[in-house]
Design a protein around this motif. Structure first.
Motif, mmCIF file in Angstrom:
data_model
loop_
_atom_site.group_PDB
_atom_site.id
_atom_site.type_symbol
_atom_site.label_atom_id
_atom_site.label_comp_id
_atom_site.label_asym_id
_atom_site.label_seq_id
_atom_site.Cartn_x
_atom_site.Cartn_y
_atom_site.Cartn_z
ATOM 1 N N HIS A 25 -2.723 -2.051 -7.947
ATOM 2 C CA HIS A 25 -3.433 -2.890 -8.921
ATOM 3 C C HIS A 25 -3.825 -2.004 -10.103
ATOM 4 C CE1 HIS A 25 -3.811 -6.648 -6.642
ATOM 5 N NE2 HIS A 25 -3.569 -5.829 -5.649
ATOM 6 N N TRP A 26 -2.889 -1.853 -11.001
ATOM 7 C CA TRP A 26 -3.039 -0.878 -12.079
ATOM 8 C C TRP A 26 -3.149 -1.517 -13.466
ATOM 9 C CZ3 TRP A 26 -1.774 4.680 -12.980
ATOM 10 C CH2 TRP A 26 -2.103 5.466 -11.870
ATOM 11 N N LEU A 27 -3.158 -2.858 -13.578
ATOM 12 C CA LEU A 27 -3.154 -3.450 -14.927
ATOM 13 C C LEU A 27 -4.411 -3.073 -15.705
ATOM 14 C CD1 LEU A 27 -1.554 -6.976 -14.442
ATOM 15 C CD2 LEU A 27 -0.493 -4.855 -15.188
ATOM 16 N N VAL A 78 -13.422 -2.960 -17.065
ATOM 17 C CA VAL A 78 -14.044 -2.724 -15.761
ATOM 18 C C VAL A 78 -12.947 -2.568 -14.715
ATOM 19 C CG1 VAL A 78 -15.443 -3.877 -13.981
ATOM 20 C CG2 VAL A 78 -16.144 -3.976 -16.386
ATOM 21 N N ARG A 79 -13.069 -1.555 -13.874
ATOM 22 C CA ARG A 79 -12.120 -1.383 -12.763
ATOM 23 C C ARG A 79 -12.253 -2.576 -11.821
ATOM 24 N NH1 ARG A 79 -7.542 -0.348 -10.735
ATOM 25 N NH2 ARG A 79 -7.335 1.136 -9.013
ATOM 26 N N ILE A 80 -11.140 -3.051 -11.320
ATOM 27 C CA ILE A 80 -11.153 -4.220 -10.429
ATOM 28 C C ILE A 80 -12.194 -3.992 -9.321
ATOM 29 C CG2 ILE A 80 -9.265 -3.414 -8.935
ATOM 30 C CD1 ILE A 80 -8.248 -6.357 -8.975
ATOM 31 N N PHE A 126 -6.698 9.076 -10.720
ATOM 32 C CA PHE A 126 -7.613 10.195 -10.425
ATOM 33 C C PHE A 126 -9.040 9.746 -10.165
ATOM 34 C CE2 PHE A 126 -7.072 9.904 -15.091
ATOM 35 C CZ PHE A 126 -8.374 9.677 -15.507
ATOM 36 N N ASN A 127 -9.780 10.583 -9.432
ATOM 37 C CA ASN A 127 -11.236 10.461 -9.278
ATOM 38 C C ASN A 127 -11.902 11.335 -10.344
ATOM 39 O OD1 ASN A 127 -10.427 10.288 -5.935
ATOM 40 N ND2 ASN A 127 -11.789 8.754 -6.800
ATOM 41 N N ILE A 128 -13.193 11.047 -10.559
ATOM 42 C CA ILE A 128 -13.910 11.713 -11.654
ATOM 43 C C ILE A 128 -15.136 12.457 -11.109
ATOM 44 C CG2 ILE A 128 -15.178 11.266 -13.816
ATOM 45 C CD1 ILE A 128 -13.320 8.624 -13.846
ATOM 46 N N THR A 147 0.872 -1.178 0.000
ATOM 47 C CA THR A 147 0.000 0.000 0.000
ATOM 48 C C THR A 147 0.909 1.228 0.000
ATOM 49 O OG1 THR A 147 -1.886 1.135 0.984
ATOM 50 C CG2 THR A 147 -0.306 0.156 2.527
ATOM 51 N N TYR A 148 0.349 2.360 -0.391
ATOM 52 C CA TYR A 148 1.185 3.554 -0.485
ATOM 53 C C TYR A 148 0.297 4.784 -0.392
ATOM 54 C CZ TYR A 148 -0.308 4.443 -5.363
ATOM 55 O OH TYR A 148 -1.038 4.728 -6.491
ATOM 56 N N ASP A 149 0.927 5.920 -0.317
ATOM 57 C CA ASP A 149 0.188 7.163 -0.421
ATOM 58 C C ASP A 149 1.070 8.199 -1.108
ATOM 59 O OD1 ASP A 149 -2.664 7.614 1.277
ATOM 60 O OD2 ASP A 149 -1.842 9.312 0.169
ATOM 61 N N LEU A 159 -10.962 6.700 -2.056
ATOM 62 C CA LEU A 159 -11.518 7.929 -1.467
ATOM 63 C C LEU A 159 -10.402 8.972 -1.480
ATOM 64 C CD1 LEU A 159 -13.581 6.272 1.403
ATOM 65 C CD2 LEU A 159 -14.334 6.945 -0.892
ATOM 66 N N GLY A 160 -10.265 9.619 -2.612
ATOM 67 C CA GLY A 160 -9.148 10.536 -2.840
ATOM 68 C C GLY A 160 -9.161 11.708 -1.867
ATOM 69 N N VAL A 161 -7.969 12.122 -1.488
ATOM 70 C CA VAL A 161 -7.859 13.301 -0.619
ATOM 71 C C VAL A 161 -8.294 14.544 -1.402
ATOM 72 C CG1 VAL A 161 -6.232 14.748 0.680
ATOM 73 C CG2 VAL A 161 -6.104 12.241 0.854
HETATM 74 N N1 PLP Z 1 -7.940 6.970 -7.782
HETATM 75 C C1 PLP Z 1 -6.788 6.306 -8.012
HETATM 76 C C2 PLP Z 1 -6.828 4.927 -8.596
HETATM 77 C C3 PLP Z 1 -5.554 6.915 -7.697
HETATM 78 O O1 PLP Z 1 -4.422 6.248 -7.913
HETATM 79 C C4 PLP Z 1 -5.556 8.229 -7.190
HETATM 80 C C5 PLP Z 1 -4.296 8.896 -6.858
HETATM 81 O O2 PLP Z 1 -3.221 8.421 -7.138
HETATM 82 C C6 PLP Z 1 -6.775 8.895 -6.984
HETATM 83 C C7 PLP Z 1 -7.952 8.218 -7.281
HETATM 84 C C8 PLP Z 1 -6.817 10.296 -6.432
HETATM 85 O O3 PLP Z 1 -6.483 10.295 -5.053
HETATM 86 P P1 PLP Z 1 -5.847 11.554 -4.338
HETATM 87 O O4 PLP Z 1 -6.756 12.692 -4.544
HETATM 88 O O5 PLP Z 1 -5.752 11.151 -2.902
HETATM 89 O O6 PLP Z 1 -4.502 11.784 -4.960
#
Ligand code: PLP
Length: 314
Positions: A172-174, A157-159, A206-208, A49-51, A225-227
């Protein structure tokens, strides 16, 4: 505070690496020297996991939210690191201070690690904490920030969340990378993946968001749940805009008044074309621009705790 090495002269290999400083195995290193074992399950199984938090004008933005998400992820994955929250803050601070970067992309990672017997039991692995600071990076380039991105709604489809918990930030980016290649084939800049019900989910990093009849909407389930997503909610509350997490059928995105994406890597970024069709009049929308402005204004509200003390200022 830890005695820091002087890495300013040689903190990267300019031929192959961006400038940057990493922390691993208890040491600060030029980014070009930070390497993990091929036996680390973070690499072999994407078991990590990462941030990512960013530093803008020498200050972390919403570091507490990123730390909350990271430590919650560790718990959900049964991982532990040898540093507590305050020590992680100090390590991230030091990586940035050593790099000298005033605008930085700061990533911190926990991999499952490896075990001396190459045991397949994840409980035998020694979890590894790694952090690094490199120059600030964005999903959208300058041109795309100004005129908007062209996104293609992916056939992939997203996992699903009942396979991998999307609230644990993961590698999990494939599916996302597959979506990117499909988008490039269609002449688009990036991809928007859907969920198992055909609703919009998220894209590579990114989120949309869609603005429909003055309401700011973002997918409710199956997404990180993006920051930055949370920051958009906060901004909308301040601006008195209705912002809600709901299911967004993919067809609705095509007829939205505005579309934008959100990420720590770039902030708020306009999408002006989806599947080759213009969104609204084809230029970044008014609500998107307002939210973008507020987002960058918030970076000036300095939380002193998270202002970086650079080595040359000491
Ligand atoms: N969704 C995915 C799959 C991401 O990898 C990221 C950021 O890397 C986000 C959404 C956006 O998150 P954040 O706003 O915390 O950067």
């Amino acid at each position: 505070m830890t005695v820091l090495p002087n890495l300013s002269e040689h903190y990267s290999d300019p031929k192959t690496y961006p400038p940057g400083v990493a922390f691993m195995d208890g040491q600060y290193l030029p980014i070009s020297e930070a390497k993990i074992s091929v036996l680390d399950y973070g690499l072999l199984h994407s078991d990590a996991t990462y941030d990512v938090v960013h530093v803008w004008n020498g200050a972390f933005f919403r570091l507490e939210n990123h730390l909350d998400r990271f430590f919650a992820g560790l718990e959900k994955l049964h991982m532990s690191i040898e540093y507590d929250r305050e020590q992680v803050i100090e390590i991230l601070h030091n990586c940035v201070a050593l790099s000298g970067l005033k605008n930085s992309y700061v990533e911190f990672i926990c991999t499952r690690g490896m075990s001396p017997t190459f045991s397949r039991d994840p409980r035998d692995a020694v979890n590894q904490f790694i952090a690094f600071a490199i120059p600030f990076g964005s999903v959208a380039n300058q041109e795309q920030m100004k005129h908007g991105l062209h996104a293609a709604i992916s056939s992939f489809v997203r996992i699903p969340p009942n396979s991998v918990d999307p609230t644990v930030k993961n590698y999990h980016w494939l599916d996302l990378v597959r979506g990117l290649y499909e988008a490039y084939d269609r002449g688009a800049d990036t991809a928007i993946l859907v969920d198992t019900n055909g609703n919009v989910s998220e894209g590579p990093g990114f989120n949309i968001f869609a603005v429909i009849d003055g309401r700011v909407l973002t997918p409710k389930l199956g997404v990180l749940l993006g920051v930055t997503r949370q920051t958009v909610f906060d901004i909308c509350t301040n601006l008195d805009n209705d912002c809600s997490a709901v299911d967004i059928p993919q067809d609705q995105l095509l007829v939205a008044d505005e579309v934008f994406i959100s990420s720590t890597a770039g902030g708020i970024m306009p999408v002006t074309k989806v599947n080759g069709q213009y969104i609204g009049d084809g230029s970044p929308g008014q609500i998107t621009s307002q939210i973008t402005e507020s987002y960058w204004d918030m970076h000036n509200e300095k939380n002193n705790k998270f202002v970086i003390k650079y080595l040359d200022e000491k």
